[in-house]
Design an enzyme around this catalytic site. Structure first.
Site, mmCIF file in Angstrom:
data_model
loop_
_atom_site.group_PDB
_atom_site.id
_atom_site.type_symbol
_atom_site.label_atom_id
_atom_site.label_comp_id
_atom_site.label_asym_id
_atom_site.label_seq_id
_atom_site.Cartn_x
_atom_site.Cartn_y
_atom_site.Cartn_z
ATOM 1 N N LEU A 10 89.490 -34.112 100.413
ATOM 2 C CA LEU A 10 90.556 -33.445 101.150
ATOM 3 C C LEU A 10 89.938 -32.292 101.923
ATOM 4 C CD1 LEU A 10 93.580 -33.022 101.768
ATOM 5 C CD2 LEU A 10 93.732 -31.682 99.654
ATOM 6 N N GLY A 13 92.144 -27.949 107.756
ATOM 7 C CA GLY A 13 91.752 -27.560 109.109
ATOM 8 C C GLY A 13 90.866 -28.596 109.764
ATOM 9 N N SER A 16 89.924 -30.206 114.309
ATOM 10 C CA SER A 16 88.901 -29.866 115.302
ATOM 11 C C SER A 16 87.775 -29.109 114.615
ATOM 12 C CB SER A 16 89.504 -29.007 116.423
ATOM 13 O OG SER A 16 89.958 -27.764 115.902
ATOM 14 N N ILE A 18 84.635 -27.452 112.805
ATOM 15 C CA ILE A 18 83.901 -27.708 111.575
ATOM 16 C C ILE A 18 84.664 -28.668 110.674
ATOM 17 C CG2 ILE A 18 83.142 -26.636 109.415
ATOM 18 C CD1 ILE A 18 82.355 -24.174 111.082
ATOM 19 N N GLY A 19 85.970 -28.502 110.574
ATOM 20 C CA GLY A 19 86.764 -29.373 109.714
ATOM 21 C C GLY A 19 86.702 -30.821 110.157
ATOM 22 N N SER A 134 81.114 -17.572 105.671
ATOM 23 C CA SER A 134 80.509 -17.112 106.920
ATOM 24 C C SER A 134 79.370 -16.164 106.572
ATOM 25 C CB SER A 134 81.552 -16.360 107.762
ATOM 26 O OG SER A 134 80.942 -15.681 108.847
ATOM 27 N N TYR A 147 88.250 -10.067 109.367
ATOM 28 C CA TYR A 147 87.654 -11.382 109.129
ATOM 29 C C TYR A 147 86.537 -11.274 108.096
ATOM 30 C CZ TYR A 147 85.527 -15.926 110.123
ATOM 31 O OH TYR A 147 85.024 -17.205 110.016
#
Length: 272
Positions: A10, A13, A16, A18-19, A134, A147
């Site tokens: 599963l 995102g 589009s 990276i997902g 990240s 972020y």
């Protein structure tokens, strides 16, 4: 790598970036993949199915996971990828409402997904959870404070629950990309409280980030790292994705802090 039945994955995102690259890569090697987005199934040729799922909604998460269990009876791999950012912007330009929104997606979204999936993995005595973090989770950048804060939260949460869940046959890993060509920069929200004092630096940094993303890694680099973590017999808690991310982690660990700080500011063109 020959294709074989590797279980059910599963990926949040997955419409589009990276997902999408991750879902396609997992499907190619033999996972039965379900991707998610807020809108669910969309036009286009995909090697995986799409489910409607909003990671900010308890009800949506529970319904999507229940539907997947109804169809497949199991979830072997969860890739938490959904996320967004505000900025570049000064921290004081981001409203509390926006701060709450970014945490609700980037961090609490992972918490919701993990809570929904772990009971099914625990009952089977096996499973993998891979969270897309990240480099900002270990090396914060100026004008990306919220972020970076969410990615630091992902780091702490992931490492903590890996200690807990490995005793149940479940392992947790974090993937740490640097700049990746995903269109991420074009989807950044503008801050609610823009101030004239930050206008010039905000515009300059937006241009710098766009250039860095354009020159960044292809999403397949991250997808291949996800696959590496998913297939590892003895998975690590952290994997950098791409050469820049690896260099940054090395510098963060071994270089003097003042040199790392100076390098960050020079790269972004920020005055001392």
């Amino acid at each position: 790598m020959s294709k074989r039945n590797l279980g059910v994955a599963l990926v949040t995102g997955a419409s589009s970036g990276i997902g999408e690259a991750t879902a396609e890569r997992l499907a190619k090697v033999g996972y039965k993949v379900y991707g998610t987005s807020r809108r669910g199934a969309q036009a286009g040729q995909r090697s995986y199915e799409m489910l409607a799922l909003d990671v900010t909604s308890d009800e949506s998460v529970e319904a999507a996971v229940a539907e997947l269990i109804r169809r497949e009876g199991r979830i072997d791999l969860l890739v938490n990828n959904a996320g967004f950012s505000v900025g570049p912007a000064g921290a004081e330009e981001v409203s509390i409402k926006q701060a709450q929104l970014i945490f609700d997606t980037n961090f609490y979204g992972i918490v919701r997904m993990t809570r929904a999936v772990v009971p099914h993995m625990r009952r089977r005595g096996s499973g993998r959870i891979i969270n897309i973090g990240s480099v900002l989770g270990f090396l914060p950048a100026p004008y990306m404070a919220l972020y970076a804060a969410t990615k630091h939260a992902v780091e702490g949460y992931s490492e903590s629950i890996d200690h807990e869940l490995r005793t149940r046959g479940i392992r947790v890993s974090i993937i740490q990309p640097a700049y990746t060509r995903t269109g991420f920069e074009s989807n950044l929200l503008e801050p609610d409280l823009m101030l004239d004092e930050y206008r010039d630096v905000r515009m300059a940094l937006a241009k710098r980030v766009a250039e860095a993303v354009e020159a960044g890694d292809d999403p397949s680099v991250v997808a291949n790292t996800v696959l590496k973590a998913a297939m590892a017999t003895h998975p690590k808690i952290r994997y950098t994705a791409g050469s820049l991310a690896s260099r940054l982690r090395f510098l963060r660990r071994f270089a003097p802090a003042f040199l790392v700080d100076a390098g960050v500011r020079k790269d972004l063109g920020i005055d001392a």
